[in-house]
Design an enzyme around this catalytic site. Structure first.
Site, mmCIF file in Angstrom:
data_model
loop_
_atom_site.group_PDB
_atom_site.id
_atom_site.type_symbol
_atom_site.label_atom_id
_atom_site.label_comp_id
_atom_site.label_asym_id
_atom_site.label_seq_id
_atom_site.Cartn_x
_atom_site.Cartn_y
_atom_site.Cartn_z
ATOM 1 N N LYS A 208 2.954 -57.258 -35.987
ATOM 2 C CA LYS A 208 3.904 -57.305 -34.874
ATOM 3 C C LYS A 208 3.141 -57.478 -33.554
ATOM 4 O O LYS A 208 3.486 -58.296 -32.721
ATOM 5 C CB LYS A 208 4.727 -56.013 -34.880
ATOM 6 C CG LYS A 208 5.823 -55.968 -33.866
ATOM 7 C CD LYS A 208 6.667 -54.726 -34.096
ATOM 8 C CE LYS A 208 7.562 -54.467 -32.890
ATOM 9 N NZ LYS A 208 8.304 -53.227 -33.010
ATOM 10 N N GLU A 214 -7.430 -53.782 -38.387
ATOM 11 C CA GLU A 214 -7.589 -54.096 -39.809
ATOM 12 C C GLU A 214 -7.116 -55.522 -40.098
ATOM 13 O O GLU A 214 -7.810 -56.315 -40.753
ATOM 14 C CB GLU A 214 -6.761 -53.124 -40.663
ATOM 15 C CG GLU A 214 -7.252 -51.695 -40.652
ATOM 16 C CD GLU A 214 -6.617 -50.836 -39.565
ATOM 17 O OE1 GLU A 214 -6.183 -51.396 -38.526
ATOM 18 O OE2 GLU A 214 -6.562 -49.611 -39.746
ATOM 19 N N GLY A 268 7.960 -51.612 -37.104
ATOM 20 C CA GLY A 268 7.130 -52.138 -38.197
ATOM 21 C C GLY A 268 7.556 -51.622 -39.561
ATOM 22 O O GLY A 268 7.687 -52.381 -40.525
ATOM 23 N N ARG A 269 7.815 -50.316 -39.649
ATOM 24 C CA ARG A 269 8.098 -49.737 -40.975
ATOM 25 C C ARG A 269 9.508 -50.054 -41.484
ATOM 26 O O ARG A 269 9.874 -49.657 -42.589
ATOM 27 C CB ARG A 269 7.844 -48.224 -40.962
ATOM 28 C CG ARG A 269 8.547 -47.453 -39.864
ATOM 29 C CD ARG A 269 7.966 -46.048 -39.752
ATOM 30 N NE ARG A 269 8.502 -45.299 -38.625
ATOM 31 C CZ ARG A 269 8.002 -45.320 -37.396
ATOM 32 N NH1 ARG A 269 6.973 -46.113 -37.134
ATOM 33 N NH2 ARG A 269 8.526 -44.587 -36.438
ATOM 34 N N GLU A 354 6.003 -41.342 -40.934
ATOM 35 C CA GLU A 354 5.660 -41.885 -39.611
ATOM 36 C C GLU A 354 6.861 -41.703 -38.661
ATOM 37 O O GLU A 354 6.684 -41.540 -37.461
ATOM 38 C CB GLU A 354 5.272 -43.372 -39.719
ATOM 39 C CG GLU A 354 4.537 -43.903 -38.490
ATOM 40 C CD GLU A 354 3.859 -45.254 -38.727
ATOM 41 O OE1 GLU A 354 2.647 -45.289 -39.008
ATOM 42 O OE2 GLU A 354 4.536 -46.290 -38.624
ATOM 43 N N HIS A 385 3.645 -36.638 -67.302
ATOM 44 C CA HIS A 385 2.361 -36.308 -67.938
ATOM 45 C C HIS A 385 1.298 -36.045 -66.886
ATOM 46 O O HIS A 385 0.106 -36.080 -67.173
ATOM 47 C CB HIS A 385 1.935 -37.449 -68.866
ATOM 48 C CG HIS A 385 2.916 -37.651 -69.982
ATOM 49 N ND1 HIS A 385 2.809 -36.980 -71.188
ATOM 50 C CD2 HIS A 385 4.054 -38.384 -70.050
ATOM 51 C CE1 HIS A 385 3.826 -37.327 -71.960
ATOM 52 N NE2 HIS A 385 4.599 -38.176 -71.292
ATOM 53 N N LYS A 509 -7.262 -44.366 -33.939
ATOM 54 C CA LYS A 509 -7.619 -45.763 -33.651
ATOM 55 C C LYS A 509 -8.611 -45.812 -32.503
ATOM 56 O O LYS A 509 -9.622 -46.514 -32.558
ATOM 57 C CB LYS A 509 -6.383 -46.566 -33.235
ATOM 58 C CG LYS A 509 -5.434 -46.925 -34.337
ATOM 59 C CD LYS A 509 -4.376 -47.894 -33.793
ATOM 60 C CE LYS A 509 -3.144 -47.938 -34.651
ATOM 61 N NZ LYS A 509 -2.068 -48.742 -34.105
HETATM 62 O O1 F6P Z 1 0.093 -47.400 -38.164
HETATM 63 C C1 F6P Z 1 0.669 -47.675 -36.953
HETATM 64 C C2 F6P Z 1 1.382 -48.993 -36.943
HETATM 65 O O2 F6P Z 1 1.728 -49.275 -35.633
HETATM 66 C C3 F6P Z 1 2.613 -49.024 -37.841
HETATM 67 O O3 F6P Z 1 3.733 -48.433 -37.281
HETATM 68 C C4 F6P Z 1 2.747 -50.478 -38.079
HETATM 69 O O4 F6P Z 1 3.610 -50.730 -39.144
HETATM 70 C C5 F6P Z 1 1.300 -50.841 -38.342
HETATM 71 O O5 F6P Z 1 0.572 -50.046 -37.431
HETATM 72 C C6 F6P Z 1 0.951 -52.299 -38.195
HETATM 73 O O6 F6P Z 1 1.187 -52.761 -36.911
HETATM 74 P P1 F6P Z 1 1.202 -54.304 -36.605
HETATM 75 O O7 F6P Z 1 2.330 -54.917 -37.361
HETATM 76 O O8 F6P Z 1 1.376 -54.425 -35.129
HETATM 77 O O9 F6P Z 1 -0.118 -54.893 -37.043
#
Ligand code: F6P
Length: 542
Positions: A208, A214, A268-269, A354, A385, A509
């Site tokens: 987003k 990452e 995002g979630r 979250e 199990h 972060k």
């Molecule tokens: O972990 C924090 C967060 O902002 C989440 O809420 C989000 O889904 C994720 O990082 C990824 O964010 P982005 O889509 O901006 O890379």
């Protein structure tokens, strides 16, 4: 004000629930079944769902008080505020409109006075057109080869939702194979790359913000790999972006036709319903993706218009609050009797934890009651199990959601009957337990030592919700996911928190970014003694 600030503990309902808890805390669920209306009053039949809430440690009075709590916390108005686009995500000054992405063209949903529906329908058309063209071979790789594999590069909400849905619906898979890269672990990146032919692979960078460390690191590594195999020009044929950050996408080298936008009013979630769902549409075809949206839309209608005592997500949220805040349960488990749903717990971990893992209320004050619970789980029968021992005989009370389907997908009915017999047996075993007398009688019948008796007792009275669904398909999955989304909303409203921000992920972060600098320059800034020593050890590696 978009949402009222009502501390749940100040309501009359909360006080009544606190007193009522003392009366009922040792009651037996089984005794509640003496109420002839127990089953009808504590279950909801809706479309192809049967939601059974009867195996819970609550009676008619409890339910009435929980519904009072919902009313006194202004839940019904809050639902209206969310769906009508009010800026209920106050700490980020945003509307919360992932549900709008499930709209139909004739809907009208206003954000800042603008109807967002035409934009959503356009995005959906672009997803359809792009997926169709990839699937029918009109869109190819740089050397003209048909696309065979798609790799979703994203993390958190840009990974867990699409990954869970793609896995859950793999029975409906298109001719494309999908892969997911989320962790900034180069070893994993190369494990995925080594299975791929770059000429026939499409990489979707989903972020987003397009600033997530990452995702950008992984995308950059993969871009270099693609360039090393196919040359620089190939990037525009092999990379797609889903983001709200247009300039960053352009800088990365992704062309406009391969760019899909995101709106700031979709968290995002909760973003699988937006362009983040592109990988889903590619993986199961647009028609199936559209059915997923439809299932969620039907669940929205149920949430918005059913009376609260027959409202599945309202009941899910209230029952969970009852255990969290009165029985002081720390966690709840979700057990799906379908291996397809093996990713559901990790998806729910992000969406529930979250959202509702907050300790400041909507007045900006420290919270003195429990909020978001820990959610975990796995599929049945595997979990029987593994951790079921603790649920049956441990010292913690863990309410469980059981999710099962009437029909298997591959018509392997015999195995499905075995699977589902375990599903029913577990909820019954949790409820009924096994008494000392019964254990002793069994031991006697087998001429075994009665010393073993206490170890074989099951106290029972362990609560569960059961969701028995006709069949796992895009529509029923869409409804199921939307029910959990609305459960989160219900709980956030009652706990008087802001469910749609996530400031709690920021500190780690920030620190990681300064530690990286120290690692790269082999320097050491001020840290606590433990972290200093750890970084020092790491920095001594050859
Ligand atoms: O972990 C924090 C967060 O902002 C989440 O809420 C989000 O889904 C994720 O990082 C990824 O964010 P982005 O889509 O901006 O890379």
């Amino acid at each position: 004000m978009a949402l009222k600030n009502i501390s749940p503990t100040d309501t009359i309902a909360w006080k009544n629930l606190t007193n009522h808890f003392e009366e009922i805390k040792n009651s037996k669920i089984l005794d509640f079944f003496q109420d002839p209306k127990r089953l009808s009053d504590f279950s909801v039949s809706w479309k192809n769902f049967y939601a059974d809430f009867s195996k819970n440690r609550l009676d008619r009075k409890t339910l009435g008080l929980l519904l009072d709590l919902a009313k006194q916390c202004n839940l019904e108005n809050a639902i209206q505020s969310q769906f009508s686009g009010k800026k209920i995500n106050k700490t980020e000054n945003r509307s919360v409109l992932h549900s709008a992405c499930r709209c139909i063209a004739s809907d009208k949903i206003l954000v800042d006075g603008l109807n967002v529906v035409p934009g959503i329908i356009d995005d959906r058309k672009r997803i359809k057109s792009f997926s169709d063209k990839v699937l029918n071979g009109q869109i190819t790789g740089s050397t003209g080869k048909k696309i065979t594999d798609v790799v979703n590069i994203g993390i958190g909400g840009s990974d867990l939702g699409p990954r869970m849905v793609t896995e859950s619906l793999k029975y409906y898979k298109s001719r494309l194979t999908s892969h997911f890269i989320s962790n900034v672990d180069g070893d994993h990146v190369y494990e995925v790359l080594k299975t791929l032919n770059p000429e026939s692979t499409l990489f979707i960078v989903v972020s987003k913000t397009f600033t997530t460390q990452e995702t950008l690191t992984n995308a950059t590594t993969i871009k270099s790999w693609v360039i090393s195999k196919l040359g620089k020009k190939s990037v525009e044929n092999h990379f797609v972006a889903v983001s709200s950050n247009e300039s960053a996408i352009e800088n990365f080298g992704i062309k406009k036709e391969y760019t899909f936008s995101m709106n700031d009013w979709v968290g995002g979630r909760f973003s699988i319903w937006s362009s983040v769902g592109l990988v889903i549409s590619l993986s199961i075809g647009f028609e199936n993706y559209n059915k997923l949206l439809k299932g969620a839309r039907l669940a929205d209608d149920h949430f918005k218009s059913s009376s609260i005592e027959k409202n599945i997500p309202v009941l899910m949220g209230l029952i969970s609050i009852w255990y969290n805040n009165f029985f002081k349960c720390e966690s709840e488990a979700v057990i799906s009797y379908s291996e397809y749903l093996n990713k559901l717990p990790s998806y729910l971990q992000q969406s529930l934890m979250e959202s509702n893992g907050k300790n400041i209320d909507r007045n900006g004050k420290n919270i003195k009651y429990q909020t978001g619970n820990i959610v975990w789980g796995n599929t049945g029968t595997n979990s029987q199990h593994a951790f079921f021992q603790l649920i049956h005989q441990g010292t913690k009370l863990i309410p469980c959601d059981f999710i099962g389907f009437k029909h298997p997908l591959h018509n392997e009915n015999h195995q499905h009957d075995i699977l589902m017999s375990n599903f029913f047996a577990q909820t019954e075993a949790l409820l009924m337990g096994k008494s000392l007398e019964k254990v002793k009688a069994e031991l006697k019948a087998k001429s075994q030592s009665k010393e073993l008796a206490p170890y074989k007792v099951f106290k029972g009275n362990i609560p569960s919700n059961t969701f028995l669904i006709d069949k796992l398909n895009p529509e029923s999955l869409g409804s199921l996911i939307a029910f959990y989304e609305h459960k989160i909303f219900v709980q956030g409203i009652i706990w008087n928190i802001y469910s749609y921000d996530q400031w709690g992920v920021e500190l780690g972060k920030q620190l990681a970014s300064s530690v990286l600098n120290e690692i790269e320059t082999k320097t050491l800034e001020n840290h606590d003694p433990s972290t200093s020593r750890l970084i020092k050890f790491y920095n001594t590696k050859e």
